[in-house]
Design a protein around this motif. Structure first.
Motif, mmCIF file in Angstrom:
data_model
loop_
_atom_site.group_PDB
_atom_site.id
_atom_site.type_symbol
_atom_site.label_atom_id
_atom_site.label_comp_id
_atom_site.label_asym_id
_atom_site.label_seq_id
_atom_site.Cartn_x
_atom_site.Cartn_y
_atom_site.Cartn_z
ATOM 1 N N ILE A 21 0.706 -1.053 0.037
ATOM 2 C CA ILE A 21 -0.061 0.093 0.148
ATOM 3 C C ILE A 21 1.023 1.426 -0.068
ATOM 4 O O ILE A 21 0.535 2.238 -0.636
ATOM 5 N N THR A 22 1.929 1.210 0.703
ATOM 6 C CA THR A 22 2.925 2.451 0.874
ATOM 7 C C THR A 22 3.633 2.521 -0.517
ATOM 8 O O THR A 22 3.824 3.887 -0.942
ATOM 9 N N VAL A 23 3.946 1.392 -1.227
ATOM 10 C CA VAL A 23 4.474 1.444 -2.348
ATOM 11 C C VAL A 23 3.544 2.309 -3.524
ATOM 12 O O VAL A 23 4.003 3.242 -4.201
ATOM 13 N N GLN A 24 2.204 1.827 -3.293
ATOM 14 C CA GLN A 24 1.276 2.233 -4.436
ATOM 15 C C GLN A 24 1.131 3.851 -4.249
ATOM 16 O O GLN A 24 1.015 4.370 -4.873
ATOM 17 N N PHE A 25 1.077 4.229 -2.855
ATOM 18 C CA PHE A 25 0.982 5.591 -2.381
ATOM 19 C C PHE A 25 1.787 6.460 -2.916
ATOM 20 O O PHE A 25 1.621 7.489 -3.787
ATOM 21 N N VAL A 26 3.097 5.807 -2.704
ATOM 22 C CA VAL A 26 4.275 6.490 -3.433
ATOM 23 C C VAL A 26 4.207 6.725 -4.945
ATOM 24 O O VAL A 26 4.425 7.612 -5.635
ATOM 25 N N LEU A 27 4.063 5.778 -5.617
ATOM 26 C CA LEU A 27 3.959 5.399 -7.167
ATOM 27 C C LEU A 27 3.115 6.448 -7.602
ATOM 28 O O LEU A 27 3.150 7.188 -8.660
ATOM 29 N N ALA A 28 1.656 6.396 -7.203
ATOM 30 C CA ALA A 28 0.699 7.412 -7.292
ATOM 31 C C ALA A 28 1.095 8.782 -7.423
ATOM 32 O O ALA A 28 1.105 9.688 -8.213
ATOM 33 N N PRO A 119 -5.508 18.287 0.389
ATOM 34 C CA PRO A 119 -5.911 17.788 1.782
ATOM 35 C C PRO A 119 -6.522 18.961 2.789
ATOM 36 O O PRO A 119 -7.657 18.404 3.565
ATOM 37 N N ILE A 120 -6.370 20.094 2.422
ATOM 38 C CA ILE A 120 -6.795 21.172 3.319
ATOM 39 C C ILE A 120 -8.308 21.123 2.646
ATOM 40 O O ILE A 120 -9.584 21.328 3.366
ATOM 41 N N MET A 121 -8.636 21.139 1.213
ATOM 42 C CA MET A 121 -9.816 21.165 0.573
ATOM 43 C C MET A 121 -10.682 20.057 1.127
ATOM 44 O O MET A 121 -11.862 19.950 1.532
ATOM 45 N N THR A 122 -10.076 18.907 1.221
ATOM 46 C CA THR A 122 -10.737 17.620 1.789
ATOM 47 C C THR A 122 -11.138 17.686 3.091
ATOM 48 O O THR A 122 -12.299 17.346 3.428
ATOM 49 N N ALA A 123 -10.398 18.414 3.888
ATOM 50 C CA ALA A 123 -10.775 18.700 5.158
ATOM 51 C C ALA A 123 -12.081 19.520 5.500
ATOM 52 O O ALA A 123 -12.936 19.179 6.135
ATOM 53 N N VAL A 124 -11.931 20.730 4.634
ATOM 54 C CA VAL A 124 -12.979 21.824 4.517
ATOM 55 C C VAL A 124 -14.258 20.810 4.099
ATOM 56 O O VAL A 124 -15.588 21.212 4.872
ATOM 57 N N ARG A 260 -6.136 10.641 5.058
ATOM 58 C CA ARG A 260 -4.676 10.356 5.022
ATOM 59 C C ARG A 260 -4.223 10.041 3.457
ATOM 60 O O ARG A 260 -3.037 10.479 3.155
ATOM 61 N N ALA A 261 -4.924 9.466 2.474
ATOM 62 C CA ALA A 261 -4.663 9.067 1.416
ATOM 63 C C ALA A 261 -4.527 10.428 0.573
ATOM 64 O O ALA A 261 -3.727 10.493 -0.380
ATOM 65 N N SER A 262 -5.254 11.533 0.778
ATOM 66 C CA SER A 262 -5.124 12.521 -0.029
ATOM 67 C C SER A 262 -3.644 13.301 0.330
ATOM 68 O O SER A 262 -3.536 14.084 -0.499
ATOM 69 N N THR A 263 -2.937 12.818 1.340
ATOM 70 C CA THR A 263 -1.560 13.668 1.565
ATOM 71 C C THR A 263 -0.761 13.145 0.583
ATOM 72 O O THR A 263 0.428 13.385 0.397
ATOM 73 N N VAL A 264 -1.073 12.059 -0.525
ATOM 74 C CA VAL A 264 -0.334 11.941 -1.714
ATOM 75 C C VAL A 264 0.158 13.335 -2.284
ATOM 76 O O VAL A 264 1.228 13.286 -3.103
ATOM 77 N N THR A 265 -0.486 14.431 -2.114
ATOM 78 C CA THR A 265 -0.189 15.636 -2.671
ATOM 79 C C THR A 265 1.103 16.269 -1.959
ATOM 80 O O THR A 265 1.682 17.271 -2.169
ATOM 81 N N VAL A 290 8.093 28.282 -0.270
ATOM 82 C CA VAL A 290 7.762 28.961 1.162
ATOM 83 C C VAL A 290 6.407 28.560 1.242
ATOM 84 O O VAL A 290 5.845 28.258 2.459
ATOM 85 N N GLY A 291 5.516 29.147 0.496
ATOM 86 C CA GLY A 291 4.092 29.097 0.656
ATOM 87 C C GLY A 291 3.691 27.584 0.633
ATOM 88 O O GLY A 291 2.654 27.423 1.476
ATOM 89 N N ALA A 292 4.315 26.829 -0.234
ATOM 90 C CA ALA A 292 4.103 25.180 0.135
ATOM 91 C C ALA A 292 4.319 24.594 1.205
ATOM 92 O O ALA A 292 3.697 23.785 1.752
ATOM 93 N N LEU A 293 5.303 25.069 1.972
ATOM 94 C CA LEU A 293 5.745 24.687 3.127
ATOM 95 C C LEU A 293 4.615 25.152 4.456
ATOM 96 O O LEU A 293 4.215 24.171 5.395
ATOM 97 N N VAL A 294 4.184 26.250 4.080
ATOM 98 C CA VAL A 294 3.085 26.775 4.927
ATOM 99 C C VAL A 294 1.849 25.853 4.908
ATOM 100 O O VAL A 294 1.136 25.627 5.800
ATOM 101 N N VAL A 295 1.396 25.561 3.653
ATOM 102 C CA VAL A 295 0.324 24.724 3.385
ATOM 103 C C VAL A 295 0.329 23.401 3.974
ATOM 104 O O VAL A 295 -0.445 22.636 4.454
ATOM 105 N N PHE A 296 1.883 22.706 3.981
ATOM 106 C CA PHE A 296 2.066 21.373 4.383
ATOM 107 C C PHE A 296 1.786 21.582 5.962
ATOM 108 O O PHE A 296 1.400 20.448 6.419
ATOM 109 N N LEU A 297 2.376 22.608 6.606
ATOM 110 C CA LEU A 297 2.081 22.705 8.017
ATOM 111 C C LEU A 297 0.475 22.901 8.396
ATOM 112 O O LEU A 297 0.139 22.270 9.209
#
Length: 312
Positions: A21-28, A119-124, A260-265, A290-297
């Motif tokens: 499953i982890t391999v598929q996550f990374v490959l995707a 993932p932010i959109m998914t949470a909303v 958790r699956a949406s964190t493929v982004t 820098v903005g991407a890092l803030v999004v990840f946080l």
């Protein structure tokens, strides 16, 4: 008949399954990160609508062939197929059209960075629209941090010009909102259809293909210019990026859950930016990573991943 499988054998099997499953996550993540490059190359010879049309039809044909070869079971419920039609529109047709159009005006690297807001959109969507998750105050704050990251990427202090670039960035945010809607919709309405991940994925991409086939006279009957690089990009974008990678993602959703699956982004912007720089010669400004890092946080906060958990 009693089972002869021992506990160590069962644990080994479960461990191997988890690793796969982890391999598929990374490959995707790698394939979808590369998709921004494939779209950019394809747009040099065909229109945005033709890019979306081709990738969806190729993805549907690829998965359809696999379903036939494996003799997968498809649902006979009209209700299930109605839900698959909604997913075909929100997970494929709408975001693919928006991404393809937007990449005429922004680099593939920037498009991949904005894609990290999924993932932010998914949470909303899971919290406000479908009410399938109850967020704590810190998680709501994480959504706010994610929005701040988007603002950093857009860099309004440089001046807001309502040109193609800004509209394209907003279109990509519309696409990621559509992805977020789809993840939450899956959890709310189609968490158990009785179909395998392959059959389920084929179902909604086939419905997307049917929609695009109906829209053919209105979207794609325009001149094209094809060369080897465009054809290869379209084949990889359709068969791999819209076919196989979606099955990998569905397997991950079933194993880990949609949030958790949406964190493929997390993976896609890294791949997208590197390929854009190495192959297309693109450049990025300091505010974009820098903005991407803030999004990840913000994503980590929204998914409650920074909370200190008690030791067991």
């Amino acid at each position: 008949m009693t089972s002869t499988r021992t506990a160590p054998a069962v644990r080994a099997e479960n461990s191997a399954s988890a690793r796969w499953i982890t391999v598929q996550f990374v490959l995707a993540g790698i394939v979808w990160g590369s998709s921004f490059l494939f779209m950019k190359v394809s747009l040099t010879g065909i229109s945005p609508a033709q890019v979306a049309w081709t990738r969806i039809l190729l993805g549907a044909l690829t998965l359809g062939a696999l379903v036939l070869l494996r003799r997968e079971h498809l649902s006979r419920s009209l209700r299930v197929w109605a839900h698959l039609l909604v997913l075909g529109l929100t997970f494929c047709v709408i975001p693919f059209l928006l991404f393809s159009w937007a990449q005429q005006h922004v680099s593939s690297g920037v498009a991949s960075i904005f894609n990290a807001t999924t993932p932010i959109m998914t949470a909303v969507m899971a919290w406000l629209v479908f009410r399938v998750e109850r967020l704590k105050a810190l998680q709501v704050a994480g959504i706010g941090v994610g929005i701040l990251g988007v603002i950093v990427i857009i860099a309004p202090w440089q001046g807001i010009a309502f040109d193609g670039s800004l509209v394209a960035e907003l279109a990509i945010l519309g696409a990621t909102a559509s992805y977020g809607f789809s993840f939450a919709y899956m959890r709310r309405f189609v968490s158990n259809t009785g179909m395998s991940a392959l059959a389920f994925t084929f179902g909604y991409i086939a419905m997307a293909g049917a929609v695009m086939a109906l829209l053919t006279p209105f979207l794609v009957l325009t001149p094209v210019r094809l060369d080897a690089s465009i054809i290869v990009s379209l084949v990889l974008l359709g068969c791999l990026g819209t076919g196989i990678a979606y099955v990998w993602n569905q397997n991950t959703v079933r194993a880990w859950g949609p949030t958790r699956a949406s964190t493929v982004t997390y993976i896609t912007p890294v791949v997208g930016v590197i390929l854009g720089i190495l192959i297309l010669g693109e450049t990025i400004s300091w505010n974009e990573p820098v903005g991407a890092l803030v999004v990840f946080l913000g994503i980590l906060l929204a998914q409650d991943r920074l909370r200190r958990r008690p030791r067991s």
